[in-house]
Design an enzyme around this catalytic site. Structure first.
Site, short mmCIF file in Angstrom:
data_model
loop_
_atom_site.label_atom_id
_atom_site.label_comp_id
_atom_site.label_asym_id
_atom_site.label_seq_id
_atom_site.Cartn_x
_atom_site.Cartn_y
_atom_site.Cartn_z
N ASN A 1 0.04 1.01 8.89
CA ASN A 1 0.32 2.44 9.10
C ASN A 1 -0.14 3.28 7.92
O ASN A 1 -0.69 4.37 8.08
CB ASN A 1 1.82 2.67 9.30
CG ASN A 1 2.30 2.23 10.66
OD1 ASN A 1 2.48 3.04 11.55
ND2 ASN A 1 2.48 0.93 10.84
N THR A 2 0.08 2.75 6.70
CA THR A 2 -0.28 3.51 5.50
C THR A 2 -1.80 3.73 5.45
O THR A 2 -2.27 4.84 5.21
CB THR A 2 0.21 2.76 4.24
OG1 THR A 2 1.60 2.48 4.40
CG2 THR A 2 0.00 3.57 3.00
N TYR B 1 0.84 -1.20 0.00
CA TYR B 1 0.00 0.00 0.00
C TYR B 1 0.88 1.26 0.00
O TYR B 1 0.42 2.33 -0.37
CB TYR B 1 -0.88 0.05 1.26
CG TYR B 1 -2.11 -0.84 1.26
CD1 TYR B 1 -2.33 -1.80 0.27
CD2 TYR B 1 -3.06 -0.71 2.26
CE1 TYR B 1 -3.46 -2.60 0.29
CE2 TYR B 1 -4.20 -1.49 2.29
CZ TYR B 1 -4.40 -2.45 1.31
OH TYR B 1 -5.52 -3.24 1.34
N GLY B 2 2.10 1.07 0.45
CA GLY B 2 2.99 2.22 0.68
C GLY B 2 3.30 3.04 -0.55
O GLY B 2 3.76 4.18 -0.45
N GLU C 1 9.95 -9.63 4.30
CA GLU C 1 9.14 -10.69 3.69
C GLU C 1 9.99 -11.81 3.09
O GLU C 1 9.56 -12.95 3.02
CB GLU C 1 8.21 -10.09 2.63
CG GLU C 1 7.20 -9.20 3.30
CD GLU C 1 5.96 -8.95 2.48
OE1 GLU C 1 5.86 -9.43 1.35
OE2 GLU C 1 5.07 -8.26 3.02
N HIS D 1 6.00 -3.79 9.25
CA HIS D 1 7.10 -4.74 9.11
C HIS D 1 8.32 -4.38 9.97
O HIS D 1 9.13 -5.23 10.29
CB HIS D 1 7.58 -4.82 7.66
CG HIS D 1 6.61 -5.48 6.73
ND1 HIS D 1 5.34 -4.99 6.53
CD2 HIS D 1 6.74 -6.58 5.95
CE1 HIS D 1 4.72 -5.77 5.64
NE2 HIS D 1 5.55 -6.74 5.28
N1 DGL Z 1 1.53 -2.45 6.06
C1 DGL Z 1 2.23 -1.33 5.50
C2 DGL Z 1 2.38 -0.23 6.54
O1 DGL Z 1 2.35 -0.46 7.73
C3 DGL Z 1 3.59 -1.74 4.97
C4 DGL Z 1 3.57 -2.56 3.72
C5 DGL Z 1 2.94 -1.85 2.54
O2 DGL Z 1 3.55 -0.94 1.94
O3 DGL Z 1 1.82 -2.20 2.24
O4 DGL Z 1 2.52 0.91 6.18
#
Ligand code: DGL
Length: 285
Positions: free
Chosen positions: A91-92, A59-60, A169, A203
């Site tokens: 977080n994103t 998602y980032g 990952e 992560h």
């Molecule tokens: N889960 C995303 C975050 O915490 C990290 C991985 C992503 O870019 O999707 O921002």
């Protein structure tokens, strides 16, 4: 009289079923398991339905519109599982979609940014805080805004560290290449006076010991997961929907792709044995 008793009974049945209903936790993929793990530790009776959007990770690097759309779909899916509250572990998505989805949803929805910001504001002594996160999280400046609301004088230094996600990952957390990448991304931050650093991506807690060793004892490392679990506990208690059954919790895992890879990863970081992960066509929601 009989009617009153009937109503009381209905209300108490409703509150029992509400309290034993699961909590939904979602992320763009496997990273949110670091948040689910903390909820399992701190709220051992809460049942959890976890969704990892492994088909659309990361998602980032995505736009706000898409992250809101993905989050809305996942929330619709989690609601089919009867969840009583939702934690956006990503977080994103917390930075870009939380406000939008909170307005649309009738159950409590929590993100990880405010808990992480609060933990950092409590930990810092000199008010200079570093944030490592995805491109989208850092660009949104959401951590900066939330921290400044809590401490208007705080200085926040953000740094996107996109390669940390694939390194984790691929199982490279302990590989020497990760040390090099940490240095490439965080050398400038190390030269500043930060005394607190937020791991602003799901992560990064899996690289915590490497990042801690890189900055040394003078920098306090914040993982928002613990504070998020504590916020969840508070919200459930305030609404009278915490699970007080005393029974061991049950957990369900769903992903939008690569279920077996997810199961292997989950078994590597959770103390719970994940037998199977189910596939969901999330675009249908
Ligand atoms: N889960 C995303 C975050 O915490 C990290 C991985 C992503 O870019 O999707 O921002």
């Amino acid at each position: 009289m009989g009617n009153t008793n009937d109503i009381k009974e209905i209300l108490s049945v409703k509150s029992i079923s509400n309290s034993t209903a699961p909590v939904g936790v979602f992320d763009s993929g496997v990273g949110g398991l670091t948040v689910a793990r903390e909820i399992m530790r701190q709220l051992p009776c809460e049942n959890i339905v976890y969704f990892g959007d492994t088909a659309r990770v990361p998602y980032g690097s995505k736009s706000k519109n898409n992250i809101i759309r993905f989050s809305e779909q996942i929330i619709r899916f989690l609601k089919t599982k009867g969840v009583k509250a939702i934690v956006i572990a990503c977080n994103t998505a917390s930075a870009l979609a939380l406000e939008a989805v909170q307005e649309e949803t009738d159950i409590p929805i929590l993100g990880v940014i405010a808990p992480g910001a609060r933990a950092a504001v409590q930990a810092t002594e000199n008010g200079i805080i570093g944030v490592a996160g995805t491109e989208a999280t850092i660009q949104s400046e959401m951590y900066t805004r939330v921290i400044r609301k809590m401490d208007p004088g705080a200085v926040v230094i953000g740094k996107p560290c996109p390669l940390f996600v694939p390194l984790v990952e691929e199982g490279f957390a302990k590989h020497r290449i990760t040390e090099e990448v940490i240095d490439i991304y965080l050398a400038d931050m190390k030269k500043t006076d930060i005394d607190t650093m937020i791991l602003g991506c799901t992560h990064y807690p899996l690289l915590r010991s490497r990042i801690k060793a890189y900055f040394g004892e003078k920098v306090h490392i914040v993982n928002p997961a613990y504070e998020t679990a504590m916020d969840l506990k508070k919200v459930l208690a305030e609404r009278g929907i915490e699970n007080l059954s005393g029974k061991a919790a049950s957990y369900e895992f769903y992903v939008s792709d690569a279920a077996e890879k997810f199961t292997r990863f989950a078994n590597g970081i959770l103390s719970y044995d994940v037998a199977a992960t189910r596939l969901v066509n999330i675009e249908e929601y």
